[in-house]
Design a protein around this motif. Structure first.
Motif, PDB file in Angstrom:
ATOM      1  N   SER A 229      -0.979  -7.829 -14.245  1.00 30.70           N
ATOM      2  CA  SER A 229       0.241  -8.473 -13.745  1.00 30.70           C
ATOM      3  C   SER A 229       1.407  -7.486 -13.687  1.00 30.70           C
ATOM      4  O   SER A 229       2.217  -7.506 -12.752  1.00 30.70           O
ATOM      5  N   GLU A 230       1.469  -6.582 -14.675  1.00 28.24           N
ATOM      6  CA  GLU A 230       2.537  -5.585 -14.687  1.00 28.24           C
ATOM      7  C   GLU A 230       2.340  -4.557 -13.573  1.00 28.24           C
ATOM      8  O   GLU A 230       3.304  -4.148 -12.913  1.00 28.24           O
ATOM      9  N   ILE A 231       1.098  -4.147 -13.362  1.00 24.91           N
ATOM     10  CA  ILE A 231       0.806  -3.202 -12.286  1.00 24.91           C
ATOM     11  C   ILE A 231       1.170  -3.803 -10.928  1.00 24.91           C
ATOM     12  O   ILE A 231       1.802  -3.162 -10.090  1.00 24.91           O
ATOM     13  N   GLU A 232       0.789  -5.042 -10.747  1.00 25.00           N
ATOM     14  CA  GLU A 232       1.094  -5.723  -9.477  1.00 25.00           C
ATOM     15  C   GLU A 232       2.590  -5.883  -9.280  1.00 25.00           C
ATOM     16  O   GLU A 232       3.109  -5.735  -8.171  1.00 25.00           O
ATOM     17  N   SER A 233       3.308  -6.177 -10.364  1.00 27.54           N
ATOM     18  CA  SER A 233       4.757  -6.344 -10.281  1.00 27.54           C
ATOM     19  C   SER A 233       5.439  -5.038  -9.898  1.00 27.54           C
ATOM     20  O   SER A 233       6.355  -5.009  -9.061  1.00 27.54           O
ATOM     21  N   VAL A 234       4.980  -3.932 -10.483  1.00 31.23           N
ATOM     22  CA  VAL A 234       5.565  -2.622 -10.163  1.00 31.23           C
ATOM     23  C   VAL A 234       5.322  -2.273  -8.703  1.00 31.23           C
ATOM     24  O   VAL A 234       6.221  -1.777  -8.000  1.00 31.23           O
ATOM     25  N   MET A 235       4.138  -2.538  -8.214  1.00 27.92           N
ATOM     26  CA  MET A 235       3.823  -2.240  -6.819  1.00 27.92           C
ATOM     27  C   MET A 235       4.651  -3.106  -5.865  1.00 27.92           C
ATOM     28  O   MET A 235       5.100  -2.633  -4.809  1.00 27.92           O
TER      29      MET A 235
END
Length: 239
Positions: free
Chosen positions: A121-127
């Motif tokens: 979820s954090e990776i997706e949010s950063v992207m």
């Protein structure tokens, strides 16, 4: 007898014919001397800001087109190369693939790959946030085109209205009402409205063309983001 009289050298007839030819030649000469620039400048004082807006609009269109074209350039092999490197655990190589071709999509995918190990979820949010920044950079300057597309026709209309007011003021002051005065002054003032519409159409077309390009890029980068997320998530499902 009458026919013979016409066929004879008649000074009166020759004079009329010569006068008609001279008048036609003079008309052609006057028409040839009027350039497009002189014709446009007859539109009044509002023509000058419209010309400035047109040049500024063309500059923004060229600058934005080159910039957006560069940022939205796609590397068709990038996703496959990223997949191959991530599956064997070569994260550094995957990051190098993202920087192989400077583009917005490469920056977006690199931002997510750089923090692999954190929650999905954090990776997706950063992207997603990186994508918003890249899209905002693409939209930089498009507001000017939207503004020009709205105010250019209005400026042209103001120029026409002010010209019409001057025409009727002159008629009221001099009492000279004839079709030549009205049509001659009115066609010149209508140039202002035509110029405003031309500038507005150019800006309007550029604005929506770039929005279409950005929308297409957004759809493609969303698909790429989803693919990278699935690639990152695969080892976790395996474990």
């Amino acid at each position: 007898m009458f026919l013979n009289f016409l066929l004879q050298d008649n000074p009166v007839t020759d004079t009329i014919a010569n006068t008609a030819v001279d008048a036609a030649g003079a008309t052609v000469a006057v028409t040839e001397k009027v350039s497009y620039l002189d014709f446009v400048l007859k539109g009044g004082i509002m023509i000058y800001p419209l010309i400035l807006l047109l040049f500024f609009c063309i500059y923004v269109i060229i600058e934005r087109y080159l910039s957006i074209k560069k940022q939205t350039k796609q590397d068709v092999m990038m996703i496959n190369d990223i997949r191959m490197n991530l599956k064997v655990g070569k994260i550094d190589n995957a990051l190098m693939v993202c920087t192989r071709q400077p583009s917005a999509s490469g920056n977006i995918l690199r931002s997510g790959i750089a923090i692999i190990g954190r929650p999905i979820s954090e990776i997706e949010s950063v992207m997603d946030k990186t994508a918003e920044v890249e899209i905002a950079q693409m939209e930089k300057g498009l507001g000017y085109l939207g503004l020009i597309s709205g105010i250019a026709p209005i400026l042209g209309f103001i120029g026409t209205i002010s010209g019409v007011i001057k025409i009727f003021h002159t008629i009221s002051a001099t009492g000279n009402l004839n079709i030549q005065t009205i049509s001659g002054g009115l066609y010149e003032k209508m140039i202002s409205s035509g110029a405003g519409l031309v500038v507005g159409v150019v800006a309007y077309a550029g604005y929506h063309l770039f929005n279409m390009m950005i929308d297409n890029f957004t759809l493609k980068v969303q698909k790429q983001t989803l693919e990278v997320i699935n690639i990152i998530h695969e080892p976790q499902n395996g474990n």
